[in-house]
Structures are given as C-alpha cells and as structure tokens.
Design a protein around this motif. Structure first.
Motif, PDB file in Angstrom:
ATOM      1  N   ASP A   1      -4.612  -0.440   7.291  1.00 19.31           N
ATOM      2  CA  ASP A   1      -5.967  -0.518   7.846  1.00 19.31           C
ATOM      3  C   ASP A   1      -6.115   0.410   9.055  1.00 19.31           C
ATOM      4  O   ASP A   1      -7.168   1.040   9.256  1.00 19.31           O
ATOM      5  CB  ASP A   1      -6.288  -1.949   8.256  1.00 19.31           C
TER       6      ASP A   1
ATOM      7  N   ASN B   1       0.832  -1.209   0.000  1.00 24.53           N
ATOM      8  CA  ASN B   1       0.000   0.000   0.000  1.00 24.53           C
ATOM      9  C   ASN B   1       0.864   1.256   0.000  1.00 24.53           C
ATOM     10  O   ASN B   1       1.970   1.264   0.552  1.00 24.53           O
ATOM     11  CB  ASN B   1      -0.898   0.030   1.245  1.00 24.53           C
TER      12      ASN B   1
ATOM     13  N   ARG C   1      -6.430   3.889   7.743  1.00 26.82           N
ATOM     14  CA  ARG C   1      -7.758   4.040   7.160  1.00 26.82           C
ATOM     15  C   ARG C   1      -8.807   4.244   8.261  1.00 26.82           C
ATOM     16  O   ARG C   1      -9.765   5.005   8.097  1.00 26.82           O
ATOM     17  CB  ARG C   1      -8.080   2.793   6.319  1.00 26.82           C
ATOM     18  N   GLY C   2      -8.610   3.581   9.395  1.00 25.47           N
ATOM     19  CA  GLY C   2      -9.543   3.702  10.499  1.00 25.47           C
ATOM     20  C   GLY C   2      -9.537   5.075  11.155  1.00 25.47           C
ATOM     21  O   GLY C   2     -10.498   5.434  11.855  1.00 25.47           O
TER      22      GLY C   2
ATOM     23  N   ASP D   1      -0.382  -4.123   5.308  1.00 25.86           N
ATOM     24  CA  ASP D   1      -1.843  -4.079   5.346  1.00 25.86           C
ATOM     25  C   ASP D   1      -2.361  -3.691   6.730  1.00 25.86           C
ATOM     26  O   ASP D   1      -3.338  -2.937   6.848  1.00 25.86           O
ATOM     27  CB  ASP D   1      -2.417  -5.446   4.947  1.00 25.86           C
ATOM     28  N   GLU D   2      -1.725  -4.194   7.787  1.00 23.90           N
ATOM     29  CA  GLU D   2      -2.190  -3.902   9.141  1.00 23.90           C
ATOM     30  C   GLU D   2      -2.107  -2.404   9.446  1.00 23.90           C
ATOM     31  O   GLU D   2      -3.038  -1.796   9.987  1.00 23.90           O
ATOM     32  CB  GLU D   2      -1.371  -4.683  10.170  1.00 23.90           C
TER      33      GLU D   2
END
Length: 723
Positions: free
Chosen positions: A131, A77, A134-135, A127-128
């Motif tokens: 995310d 990402n 994104r949160g 990814d972790e």
C-alpha cells in the motif's frame, strides 16, 4: 523549340534507370518485409504494444487425513515494473530500494534496461508495504496479487511436506512429488499499450483467470505425528544422538500415519538451518559447499538413505525359517557363544557367557547370532533370498515420496557361506527404513505385503475427490499361520527379552531391538552405532507398526533396547489412547496400573496458564502446539481431545495456541559471557531467544546486553573468541 541533345537524353535515361532500380528495390524490400517477414514483425509489434502480466495460480493446500491444514498458500503481493514506462528511473530506484530493502544500484540497472518489457522488482511483499508503494504513484510500477507458500506449524512434518522454491515450484517431499497436481495453471492479464507504455483506449484487454492447483490429503494423522515428533525430539536430546527417526504405519493398509525425523528444518525458511552451529558454518562456506549442506539437510533418511539393520532383520530370517519349515516354535538350539563359518569365527554378543540350550523364541529374545547363522545355513542362499526378495528388499517400495533408494545387497552369485551367515543376523547389507518397516508390517498383516503410501486423495477447491489412491497388496509373503507364530515370538521379546523398555501395561506389544556398528570407509567404526526398534501393537489385532532409529547415540547407552525402545513405547502409548484402543489388564496389571476415566474440560479461549491449571486439577496432562516457550499467556484456540470426551487420567490433551496479542510478553536477555556456542544456544532457546554467532570459542561480548528486556524470538548477537 530546340531539341534536347544526345547527352541530355542519356542523362535522363540514366536517371530514369536509377530511379526505376531504386523503386524496384524498394518494392522488393517492402514485399520481403510484408510477405516473407510479415509474421516476424507482426509479433514484434504485438510484443511492443502488449503488456502481458502473469497471474500465478494458488498452489493447492496439503491436509492431514482429518483435514488439518499443513501447507497453505498465503495471499501476498508482487511488485512489477516496465522499464519503458518508468519516467524517472533514478528516483524510482531510490524509493523502491529504500521501501523494499533492495540494492539501489542493481535495481536501477534493471529499470534502465529497456530490452525487458517487464521486471519483477520484489515478491511476497506485505500488504502494508504494498500500500505504501502504491501511494508513491510511480509511473511504470504496479502491484499484482501473488501467493506465497506457508507452513503454519513451522518445522512440523518438514521431511514429509518438503518445501518450494522462490517460484513456488516443489523442491522436496510431497511438494516435489505431487508438484504437477499442486501447481495449477497460471493466468494472464493482457492489455494493449502504445510505445510509451500507455494503455490504448481502442486496444483489447483480456484477463485469463488462473486455474488453482488441487489439494492433497495425506495419510498422515497430525495428532500421531505430533506424538512422534515430541518423542523423537526428547530422544535426540537424551541420547545426544546425531539423528533420531520414528515412522508409524497402519499395518492393514500400508498408510504412513507419522514420520518424524530430528534434527529437521523449517520449510518456511529452508535455507536457514535451525541448528545455529550449522547456520554459523554455512556463512563461511562457498556456494557449492552451501548447496551440498542444504541438500544434506533436506534429505529424508527414512526414504533416501540406507543403513545396516542389525538384529531387527532377524524377524525376517525367523519368518523365512518358519515358513520354509526348517524350524518350528518347538525347535531347540544349542549355542556355545561362537560358530565357525568357513574358517571365520562369528560370535554372539554374549559369547563369554553362552546361552546354551534355547528355543527359537528364546533365541530371538536373546538375539543370539549363532542360532540365526544356523537358520540361514538350513535354508541356503537361494531359498533365503526368495524370502528377502518377497519381503521387498530387492526393489524400492514405491512409496510416494521422491528419491527412494534401493537396498544394498549381495547378488545371489556372490553369497558365500560367510556372507549368508552375516546376512542372517542383519550385517553386511543395507536397507532403507521404509523397506524394513513395510516388511515388518507384512509379518503382522497375515503375511500380506502392502505398498506404503502417504497420500490418500486429491481434492478440488469444492471438496470433491478428484482421485483416490487405493490400498495395494503387493504379494502374499508368508502364511497366516507363520504370521501368528511370529507375533507370538515378537511379543515374547517385549515381555521377556531385550524389548522390555517398549512394554505397555494393558497392551500386547511385539517387537525386536537392533544395535549395529556403523561402517565408515568400508570398515566398522568403534564407538559408532545405529540403534533401533521395530514393533507392532496390539498383538491380538495388529494395527500399528513402528520403526525407531537412533543414529550414533552418545548418551548413557547405545543399545537399541534402551535408546529406541522407550521412544516406541511413548508413541505407541499415546497413539493407542488417541485411537481409543482400550487396555486389557491382567489381574496383576489391573492392581498396579488401572486408571480412572475423566471428562475433558473446556479450556478454549483461555490462556495456557489458566488452561493448564484446569487440566491438572482434572488429573490430565497437556502439550502445546506450536510451543511458545515460557509464554503462559498464549491463547488456546483449539484442543484435542474435544471438551466432553472421556479419557483415562494422566492423558495428554493437545492445546493449539497462538500468541496473546493483548498481553505484551517480554524476556530478559541472559548473561552468556564465558559460554560455548552450544551452551549459549541451549540457554537462549530455553527463554525463547535466538543466537547469531560470530567467531568461535567462548562468548566474549553480546548484544543486547545481559538483563535487557526484549520480545521472544529476538536474535542475540554474540561474539565468540578462543580462550
């Protein structure tokens, strides 16, 4: 009604004139903006109202000749931000800096700069973490899919594969040479926004998918490359050498099957040396010095460097002499140990006990310089140079790796009697290893010089071959008759001469050793040598050619026979077994070396410990890839040869492993106090830990403390002080 006065009329006329002039000026200005600069302002408006996010293409995969993935693009990402849309830049900078381990001040400066429509905050985010970002629902911040280049086997074949820049552009090796095919075309995500960056409901949104790059299939055989890397790594340690390289070529096609060079680097982290001493030195270098150190670390010596070939070049001189007819297999020579060339005395390595009368084959076995001087004199410089050029030493080979260098040779007009003499036994000239290997392969290939290549074909995502690179014959250099005579001579060197350490029972091996002093600042340096061995196998049907070079050996010997010869033997022996080329023992060899066949058992999905015991019980040996030091609980996920294959006893089975996630694996930190940097590094590597160096001298204190239980790969910080 009274009439306006003359002065009022004048004022009205004046006002009318001014207003008319202003209106006329506005009309001109509006026309200038709309007509003359219309396109410019249209572009500016579009740029303000359009968000254009790049979508990177997936870089093509690099495979070995059998489809093994050597370089892949892992999905990851990238976090982007639009400064005009970020409502609370101070808060956003603080959150992002903390989560992404960035400098808050520098990030805030980027978010406050409204001149940028788009800012890349961080690339290659897991990814972790993505995310978690994104949160946070930060305005003006979003996450796009990206790709990161990943080399699953670490430093395996690093000088072949090369590496990429942070922008996924090729930087070295195949990644650079075939960058335009691997890269592909990036896509775009375009949408219309208002001044605040909000997407317009009536705007146009377009998504242009990226066109992924082509896959590259190498001629490299991952298994033979593995054999070469192991043998070279051992030779580097045993000989305490500066560098060791081994290159294996398919004689009939010119395909490079393996190219192993140690020490090397990990293309996943190309700026972090694997050598902890060099890593510590880099920390104290200036930016310019660091760049020089990196480029030196990335140089492929087989392609990018020249060296003095020494006695291995005698196979070229002998081939030319046989082809030209100035010598035959029945020719005899007398060597007194020295020869006078235009007032210069040239010695044999055994000048104090001369070889005396000898045949041509014996002269090659003995590597007797005076005989080769005589051969060069018989041919003369013009004839000799015709063969030197014919074997490809006058130009680059054209191998498809970047930065290939030319040899360093005298121009023909500058070749006098002494120069001709020294060239004949491989001194006073410099060639690249790939040139010498290609020429040797031509000698064994019925005299046909093949263009070396390392890429087999380009393949698309569906597996369709887009382009295939065919084998190319450059020229016929010597006759088939001379080729067979040379193979006999080269075999005699291994059977009865200095190449004995490369002898393999049951296989006919040919070769030539070389030991040359290194030139430093234009003069030969005492104690500095380049030792080498060039060979072919099997003599009755030549298939593999090898060149092993040991640069500056400092072990028990500096001779090519004892330093490079065993490396060639190890690689040849394993490769012949892998290629299923059966040994043909003589009667005496059969009694001593004959082996029985065994069936390879199934050991996949077992721990290394259990698999090793089963293989040992079946009279087999094993190696692991990657090598998890002292982790016998690692899981075997694949193997070669496959279960059920018939192999001779004591064969090596290659186990492909990965860490066992279900069993915790820890090691105890050893006590390093009083050790030197090199000693500490060696101790830590044997238990699977890494070293971070501070200072110099001997270890004074360390963190974690001795006896601490840590995970494999943990970095041990050690402070060294003079003492």
């Amino acid at each position: 009604m009274s009439q306006p006065s003359i002065s009022s009329k004048r004022r009205l006329v004046g006002i009318f004139a001014v207003v008319s002039f202003v209106i006329f000026g506005l009309i001109i200005r509006l026309g200038w903006i709309q007509i003359v600069n219309g396109e410019k302002y249209k572009e500016l408006a579009n740029s303000q109202q359009t968000r254009d996010t790049p979508i990177p293409a997936t870089r093509g995969t690099i495979y070995d000749r059998n489809g093994k993935e050597l370089a892949i693009s892992a999905s990851t990402n990238t976090i982007w931000a639009s400064p005009r849309e970020v409502q609370k830049p101070e808060e956003a900078a603080k959150i992002l800096a903390e989560m992404l381990d960035l400098e808050e001040e520098k990030l805030l400066e980027q978010l406050l700069d409204k001149t940028y429509g788009l800012v890349r905050v961080s690339r290659w985010v897991d990814d972790e973490i993505a995310d978690a970002v994104r949160g946070q629902r930060l305005s003006g911040v979003w996450i796009a899919e990206d790709n990161k280049r990943y080399y699953p086997y670490g430093n395996f074949a690093s000088y072949i594969l090369g590496h990429t820049t942070n922008d996924n552009n090729g930087m070295a090796g195949i990644e650079l040479e075939y960058d335009k095919y691997l890269t592909g075309l990036p896509g775009r995500w375009i949408k219309s926004t208002d001044g605040a960056g909000r997407q317009l409901s009536f705007g146009v949104e377009r998504y242009y998918p990226p066109e992924n790059g082509l896959n590259v299939v190498l001629t490299i055989d991952e298994v033979i490359q593995h054999f070469a890397e192991k043998a070279v790594e051992n030779a580097l340690e045993i000989n305490k050498a500066k560098r060791v390289s081994a290159t294996v070529m398919d004689i009939k096609t010119g395909e490079i099957l393996a190219m192993a060079i140690k020490p090397d680097y990990d293309p996943n982290e190309p700026r972090i040396p694997l050598d902890h001493i060099l890593k510590a030195e880099l920390e104290n270098m200036s930016n310019e010095e660091q760049l020089d150190a990196w480029y030196a670390m990335w140089r492929n010596p087989v392609i990018n460097d020249t060296y003095e070939p020494g006695s291995t070049f005698k196979v070229i001189t002998t081939s030319a002499a046989l082809e030209e007819g100035v010598a035959t297999l029945d020719s005899t020579f007398y060597s007194s140990g020295t020869i006078n060339v235009a007032g210069t005395i040239i010695r044999s390595w055994r000048w104090y006990n001369p070889f005396g009368h000898q045949t041509l084959a014996e002269a090659v076995q003995n590597s007797d310089n005076p005989v080769f001087v005589e051969l060069g004199q018989r041919m003369g410089p013009e004839t000799f140079y015709r063969y030197i050029n014919g074997f490809g030493f006058a130009d680059v080979t054209g191998v498809d790796l970047p930065g290939e260098r030319k040899s360093i040779m005298y121009s023909l007009g500058n070749v006098g009697p002494v120069e001709l003499a020294t060239i004949s036994f491989g001194q006073s000239i410099s060639v690249t290893p790939i040139q010498l290997l290609t020429a040797t392969a031509a000698i064994a290939n019925d005299g046909k010089l093949m263009k070396p290549r390392i890429v087999k074909e380009l393949v698309d995502l569906e597996g369709n071959i887009v382009h295939q690179f065919e084998e190319t014959m450059v020229r016929q250099v010597i006759s088939e008759k001379t080729s067979k005579e040379m193979l006999e001579i080269m075999e005699s060197v291994v059977a009865a001469g200095g190449g004995g350490p490369a002898y393999i029972p049951g296989h006919r091996v040919g070769g030539k050793t070389g030991t040359a002093q290194k030139a430093v600042d234009g003069r030969y340096a005492q104690g500095l040598y380049v030792s080498s061995f060039v060979g072919v196998v099997p003599i009755d049907d030549p298939q593999l050619a090898i060149l092993v070079i040991v640069d500056e050996p400092n072990g028990f010997s500096h001779f090519g026979s004892t330093t490079a010869g065993p490396v060639a033997k190890e690689i040849f022996e394993e490769s012949l077994r892998y290629l299923d080329i059966k040994p043909k023992y003589t009667e005496s060899e059969a009694e001593m070396y004959a082996q029985t066949e065994v069936i390879v058992p199934e050991v996949r999905d077992m721990t290394v410990k259990d698999a090793a015991q089963i293989l040992i019980d079946n009279k087999l040996q094993y190696n692991t890839e990657p090598e998890y030091i002292q982790d016998d609980q690692a899981m075997v996920i694949d193997m070669f040869p496959k279960p059920g294959a018939r192999v001779t006893d004591k064969s090596i089975v290659l186990l492909y492993t990965q860490p066992n996630e279900h069993i915790p694996s820890t090691v105890l930190v050893p006590d390093l106090r009083g050790k030197t940097i090199r000693e500490a590094n060696t101790i830590l590597r044997t238990v699977g830990l890494n070293l971070k160096v501070t200072g110099s001298g001997k270890a004074d204190n360390q963190s974690p403390e001795p006896g601490t239980e840590v995970d494999p790969g943990t970095i041990v910080n050690v402070v060294f002080k003079p003492g």
